[in-house]
Structure formats: structure tokens, C-alpha cells
Design a protein around this motif. Structure first.
Motif, PDB file in Angstrom:
ATOM      1  N   GLN A 141       0.546  -1.163   0.196  1.00 48.68           N
ATOM      2  CA  GLN A 141       0.019   0.098   0.461  1.00 48.68           C
ATOM      3  C   GLN A 141       1.193   1.095  -0.198  1.00 48.68           C
ATOM      4  O   GLN A 141       1.956   1.398   0.844  1.00 48.68           O
ATOM      5  CB  GLN A 141      -0.992   0.503   1.222  1.00 48.68           C
ATOM      6  N   MET A 148       1.354   6.960  -6.363  1.00 50.29           N
ATOM      7  CA  MET A 148       0.210   6.326  -6.872  1.00 50.29           C
ATOM      8  C   MET A 148       0.056   6.304  -8.680  1.00 50.29           C
ATOM      9  O   MET A 148      -0.596   5.627  -8.605  1.00 50.29           O
ATOM     10  CB  MET A 148      -1.126   6.589  -6.525  1.00 50.29           C
ATOM     11  N   ARG A 168       8.266   3.620  -5.103  1.00 53.29           N
ATOM     12  CA  ARG A 168       6.439   3.533  -5.437  1.00 53.29           C
ATOM     13  C   ARG A 168       6.287   2.780  -6.746  1.00 53.29           C
ATOM     14  O   ARG A 168       5.982   2.311  -7.277  1.00 53.29           O
ATOM     15  CB  ARG A 168       5.985   4.918  -5.624  1.00 53.29           C
ATOM     16  N   GLN A 172       4.365  -0.738  -7.009  1.00 54.75           N
ATOM     17  CA  GLN A 172       4.122  -0.821  -8.708  1.00 54.75           C
ATOM     18  C   GLN A 172       3.973  -2.500  -9.536  1.00 54.75           C
ATOM     19  O   GLN A 172       3.818  -3.539  -9.757  1.00 54.75           O
ATOM     20  CB  GLN A 172       4.281  -0.281  -9.599  1.00 54.75           C
ATOM     21  N   TRP A 205      -6.203  -3.454  -2.332  1.00 54.23           N
ATOM     22  CA  TRP A 205      -5.617  -2.264  -2.931  1.00 54.23           C
ATOM     23  C   TRP A 205      -6.150  -0.849  -3.000  1.00 54.23           C
ATOM     24  O   TRP A 205      -6.228  -0.134  -2.405  1.00 54.23           O
ATOM     25  CB  TRP A 205      -4.805  -3.246  -4.241  1.00 54.23           C
ATOM     26  N   ASP A 209      -5.811   2.247  -2.162  1.00 55.52           N
ATOM     27  CA  ASP A 209      -6.242   3.625  -2.548  1.00 55.52           C
ATOM     28  C   ASP A 209      -6.744   4.387  -2.463  1.00 55.52           C
ATOM     29  O   ASP A 209      -6.617   5.810  -2.446  1.00 55.52           O
ATOM     30  CB  ASP A 209      -6.123   3.507  -4.584  1.00 55.52           C
ATOM     31  N   THR A 213      -6.404   8.582  -1.467  1.00 48.80           N
ATOM     32  CA  THR A 213      -7.142   9.725  -2.246  1.00 48.80           C
ATOM     33  C   THR A 213      -7.751  10.526  -0.823  1.00 48.80           C
ATOM     34  O   THR A 213      -7.726  11.793  -1.480  1.00 48.80           O
ATOM     35  CB  THR A 213      -7.629   9.053  -3.644  1.00 48.80           C
TER      36      THR A 213
END
Length: 226
Positions: A141, A148, A168, A172, A205, A209, A213
Motif C-alpha cells: 500500500q 500512486m 513507489r 507497482q 489495494w 488507494d 486519495t
């Protein structure tokens, strides 16, 4: 593994309990005590030397695969312990902040997945990799909103190429790795259980996310437990 699963469920129900604060604190201290004992047992784990094992008789599944998976299981138990009882991350048993907790959990998850990456996709152990992939995979996470949105380049197979990549990109990359492994496992086994595991990881996930946000402070969104 089953014991930490039981502790995690009890801790989850305790957070939603309507009992008095004193009773909840007492019950949580008891769960934490059990968690510490389990942590001690896991720290004592060590795979026997390879020479003590007979050959599996399967060229696609050498003893190494089981040893890598054994360590991955042990680390997965530690990961669940730290996620359920964040106090275990600090020697003084104080609750760490979200950034510290998230970074530690991501690092541990990537360590676990690096062990799984050492096992070929054709290994006979693939049928018992699902719990590790769910635990470690769902942990990946992001800490910041800007992390992101990163364009993934095409990396060669293997984790070693990402040693010096930004965190990051690591997240991914390993999300894609877990997604691919679970998809191939679902095709190989054809069980609803594996398809459900895929959905659980992807939804974890997505929720993490969304929380990040919508968080007013970057990096302060709570960690989502699968």
C-alpha cells in the motif's frame, strides 16, 4: 499460520466490540501477550540443512523450493503479527505512526515476495503459495498520493533489476507480480478459493488507494487489512 489468523480475527472483532473500554483493553492485552509468544516461536524457526532432506524426486520441485517457501511462511506470520499488533514494531511497545508502520510492512512484504520470486512458476509448491501471496500482496500500500501515479517501464524478469528503484515503483512492480502469480494459480488450480483470493487482494489495494486519495493528510490513511 492458523494461530495468527485466529488472533487477527479476534483483534478485528475486538475493535468493533461494544464492551467497556477497560474490558477491551484487558482483552487486547491478552491477545498481544499471545502475539508476543507467537513472535518468539517464529523467531526460533530455522529450516534444517538441505542435506537432511531426501530428494523430492520431482525435477520441477527441488528441496530449495520448500525451503524458500518455509521462510516465506515464517515471515508472513511476522507480517500478520506486526499488522495486527503494530506495537511489536517498536522496542518500547509504543504505537508507531502510520508512515513508519506502512514502510516497515511494505519492506517485509517485498522481502517475502522476493523469496517467492526465487521459486519457478512451474514448481509443485505453487498450490500452497496462495496464503503467502494474499498476506504479502495485500500489504503493498502506498504512503503518498503522488506515488500512486507512476508509469511502469517494462522490466526484465526478476527482482534484482529493481534494487535501486524508487519505493513507489517497487510497490507497482510487486503488485503486478502478485496479480500475475495469482492469475496463473487460478488457471492452474481452477478453484473458486483462488479466484476469491484474487478478488480479495485487488479489493484491498482499491480500498487502500481510495482511503489515501480521500485522506486530508498524505500518508495518514489507515492501513487496510485484507
Amino acid at each position: 499460520m492458523s494461530k495468527i489468523g485466529s488472533l487477527a480475527r479476534q483483534a478485528h472483532h475486538l475493535r468493533r466490540a461494544s464492551a467497556s473500554p477497560q474490558r477491551i483493553q484487558k482483552d487486547r492485552r491478552e491477545l498481544l501477550s499471545q502475539g508476543k509468544h507467537l513472535e518468539e516461536l517464529v523467531c526460533q524457526y530455522d529450516s534444517p540443512p538441505q542435506g537432511q532432506f531426501f530428494s523430492t524426486g520431482d525435477p520441477s520441485t527441488p528441496v530449495d523450493d520448500f525451503q524458500f517457501l518455509g521462510y516465506a511462511y515464517a515471515l508472513s506470520i511476522m507480517l500478520e503479527l506486526c499488522r495486527t499488533f503494530p506495537e511489536l514494531l517498536r522496542p518500547d511497545q509504543r504505537m508507531p505512526d502510520y508512515d513508519t508502520q506502512r514502510k516497515h510492512l511494505n519492506t517485509l512484504a517485498i522481502t517475502i515476495l522476493t523469496l517467492i520470486a526465487k521459486i519457478p512458476e512451474t514448481s509443485g509448491t505453487r498450490a500452497i503459495q496462495m496464503p503467502v501471496l494474499v498476506i504479502a500482496g495485500s500489504t503493498l500500500q502506498f504512503q503518498r498520493i503522488e506515488d500512486m501515479h507512476v508509469d511502469m517501464e517494462v522490466f526484465p524478469d526478476g527482482a534484482s533489476d529493481l534494487t535501486h528503484a524508487p519505493e513507489r515503483v517497487d510497490i507497482q512492480f510487486w503488485r503486478l507480480f502478485v496479480d500475475s502469480r495469482l492469475d496463473k494459480m487460478a488457471s492452474y488450480m481452477g478453484l473458486d478459493t483462488v479466484h476469491r483470493a484474487c478478488r480479495i487482494v485487488r479489493e484491498t489495494w482499491a480500498r487502500a488507494d481510495r482511503l489515501l486519495t480521500n485522506s486530508p493528510l498524505h500518508g495518514q490513511a489507515p492501513i487496510v487489512h485484507w
